[in-house]
Design an enzyme around this catalytic site. Sequence first.
Site, short mmCIF file in Angstrom:
data_model
loop_
_atom_site.label_atom_id
_atom_site.label_comp_id
_atom_site.label_asym_id
_atom_site.label_seq_id
_atom_site.Cartn_x
_atom_site.Cartn_y
_atom_site.Cartn_z
N ASN A 1 6.05 -6.39 10.76
CA ASN A 1 7.37 -5.79 10.49
C ASN A 1 7.29 -4.35 9.98
O ASN A 1 8.19 -3.88 9.30
CB ASN A 1 8.19 -6.69 9.57
CG ASN A 1 7.57 -6.87 8.19
OD1 ASN A 1 6.48 -6.38 7.93
ND2 ASN A 1 8.27 -7.56 7.31
N ARG B 1 12.91 -1.37 10.30
CA ARG B 1 12.52 -2.60 11.01
C ARG B 1 13.41 -2.87 12.21
O ARG B 1 12.95 -3.34 13.25
CB ARG B 1 12.53 -3.78 10.03
CG ARG B 1 11.37 -3.73 9.04
CD ARG B 1 11.58 -4.71 7.92
NE ARG B 1 10.43 -4.82 7.03
CZ ARG B 1 10.50 -5.27 5.79
NH1 ARG B 1 11.68 -5.63 5.28
NH2 ARG B 1 9.42 -5.37 5.04
N LYS C 1 2.60 -0.27 7.64
CA LYS C 1 1.61 -1.32 7.93
C LYS C 1 0.77 -0.98 9.18
O LYS C 1 1.12 -0.08 9.96
CB LYS C 1 2.35 -2.65 8.12
CG LYS C 1 3.04 -3.14 6.85
CD LYS C 1 3.62 -4.54 7.04
CE LYS C 1 4.27 -5.05 5.77
NZ LYS C 1 4.72 -6.46 5.89
N TYR D 1 -1.17 -9.06 -2.32
CA TYR D 1 -0.14 -10.05 -1.99
C TYR D 1 -0.35 -11.37 -2.74
O TYR D 1 0.11 -12.41 -2.27
CB TYR D 1 -0.15 -10.31 -0.48
CG TYR D 1 0.61 -9.26 0.32
CD1 TYR D 1 1.99 -9.11 0.19
CD2 TYR D 1 -0.05 -8.44 1.23
CE1 TYR D 1 2.68 -8.16 0.92
CE2 TYR D 1 0.65 -7.49 1.98
CZ TYR D 1 2.01 -7.36 1.82
OH TYR D 1 2.71 -6.43 2.56
N HIS E 1 6.38 -2.19 4.23
CA HIS E 1 6.55 -3.00 3.02
C HIS E 1 7.21 -2.14 1.96
O HIS E 1 7.00 -0.93 1.91
CB HIS E 1 5.17 -3.47 2.49
CG HIS E 1 5.24 -4.01 1.09
ND1 HIS E 1 5.62 -5.30 0.82
CD2 HIS E 1 5.03 -3.42 -0.12
CE1 HIS E 1 5.62 -5.48 -0.49
NE2 HIS E 1 5.26 -4.36 -1.09
N GLU F 1 2.32 -3.11 -8.05
CA GLU F 1 1.82 -2.60 -6.76
C GLU F 1 1.35 -1.15 -6.86
O GLU F 1 0.34 -0.77 -6.26
CB GLU F 1 2.92 -2.74 -5.70
CG GLU F 1 3.20 -4.20 -5.36
CD GLU F 1 4.37 -4.37 -4.40
OE1 GLU F 1 4.64 -5.53 -4.03
OE2 GLU F 1 5.01 -3.37 -4.02
N THR G 1 13.62 -8.41 6.19
CA THR G 1 12.20 -8.74 6.41
C THR G 1 11.97 -9.19 7.84
O THR G 1 11.00 -8.81 8.49
CB THR G 1 11.76 -9.85 5.43
OG1 THR G 1 12.06 -9.43 4.10
CG2 THR G 1 10.28 -10.14 5.54
P1 CMP Z 1 6.43 -7.75 3.08
O1 CMP Z 1 7.63 -7.01 2.61
O2 CMP Z 1 5.19 -6.97 3.27
O3 CMP Z 1 6.13 -8.95 2.05
C1 CMP Z 1 5.39 -10.09 2.44
C2 CMP Z 1 5.24 -10.20 3.92
O4 CMP Z 1 4.93 -11.48 4.42
C3 CMP Z 1 6.55 -9.85 4.59
O5 CMP Z 1 6.79 -8.46 4.46
C4 CMP Z 1 6.32 -10.36 6.00
O6 CMP Z 1 5.71 -9.38 6.83
C5 CMP Z 1 5.31 -11.50 5.79
N1 CMP Z 1 5.88 -12.80 6.16
C6 CMP Z 1 5.42 -13.59 7.14
N2 CMP Z 1 6.17 -14.73 7.21
C7 CMP Z 1 7.11 -14.64 6.26
C8 CMP Z 1 8.17 -15.49 5.84
N3 CMP Z 1 8.41 -16.67 6.42
N4 CMP Z 1 8.96 -15.07 4.82
C9 CMP Z 1 8.72 -13.88 4.19
N5 CMP Z 1 7.72 -13.03 4.55
C10 CMP Z 1 6.93 -13.40 5.57
#
Ligand code: CMP
Length: 138
Positions: free
Chosen positions: A112, A102, A9, A49, A115, A126, A91
């Site tokens: 974070n 992470r 990211k 997304y 992905h 994707e 996550t």
């Molecule tokens: P990612 O794996 O890219 O998938 C969706 C992204 O939304 C996740 O990582 C996080 O970076 C972001 N995100 C922000 N807030 C939340 C949340 N409360 N729960 C899950 N994902 C979140």
Amino acid sequence: MEKSLAIIKPDAVARNLSGDIISMILDRDIQIVAMKMRHLTVEEAKGFYIVHQDRPFYNDLVEFMSSGPVITMVLAGENVIQSYRGLMGATNPKDAEPNTIRGKYAFSIDHNCVHGSDAEDTAQFEIEYLFDNEDLCL
Ligand code: CMP
């Protein structure tokens, strides 16, 4: 051979962490079969997304993911979806083990670092969203 879509990211690219993250992936015997650095447009990030469009964090997520360059990769290997998710860690980095990407590098759930696809159907969506079939070196 299972496939997964991985993204380094904008926060991790800007902090020059891409090399170490790629090494961590290769050290796990996960194959990288396609890789492209790109700067997602707002529209591209929204579409990527789309599954989260009703979540409260959707707009912030789209803004962040289109804020700078990312590195997109197609990973391949046996059970690669789960093995890469294990390598990424939880996550929310507060819950991530220290030896995960992470756990090692991420500051917050919003920023974070990486992905990864969470299931076979999302991986297919994707990968097709970001790569053409002929981009994959299988
Ligand atoms: P990612 O794996 O890219 O998938 C969706 C992204 O939304 C996740 O990582 C996080 O970076 C972001 N995100 C922000 N807030 C939340 C949340 N409360 N729960 C899950 N994902 C979140």
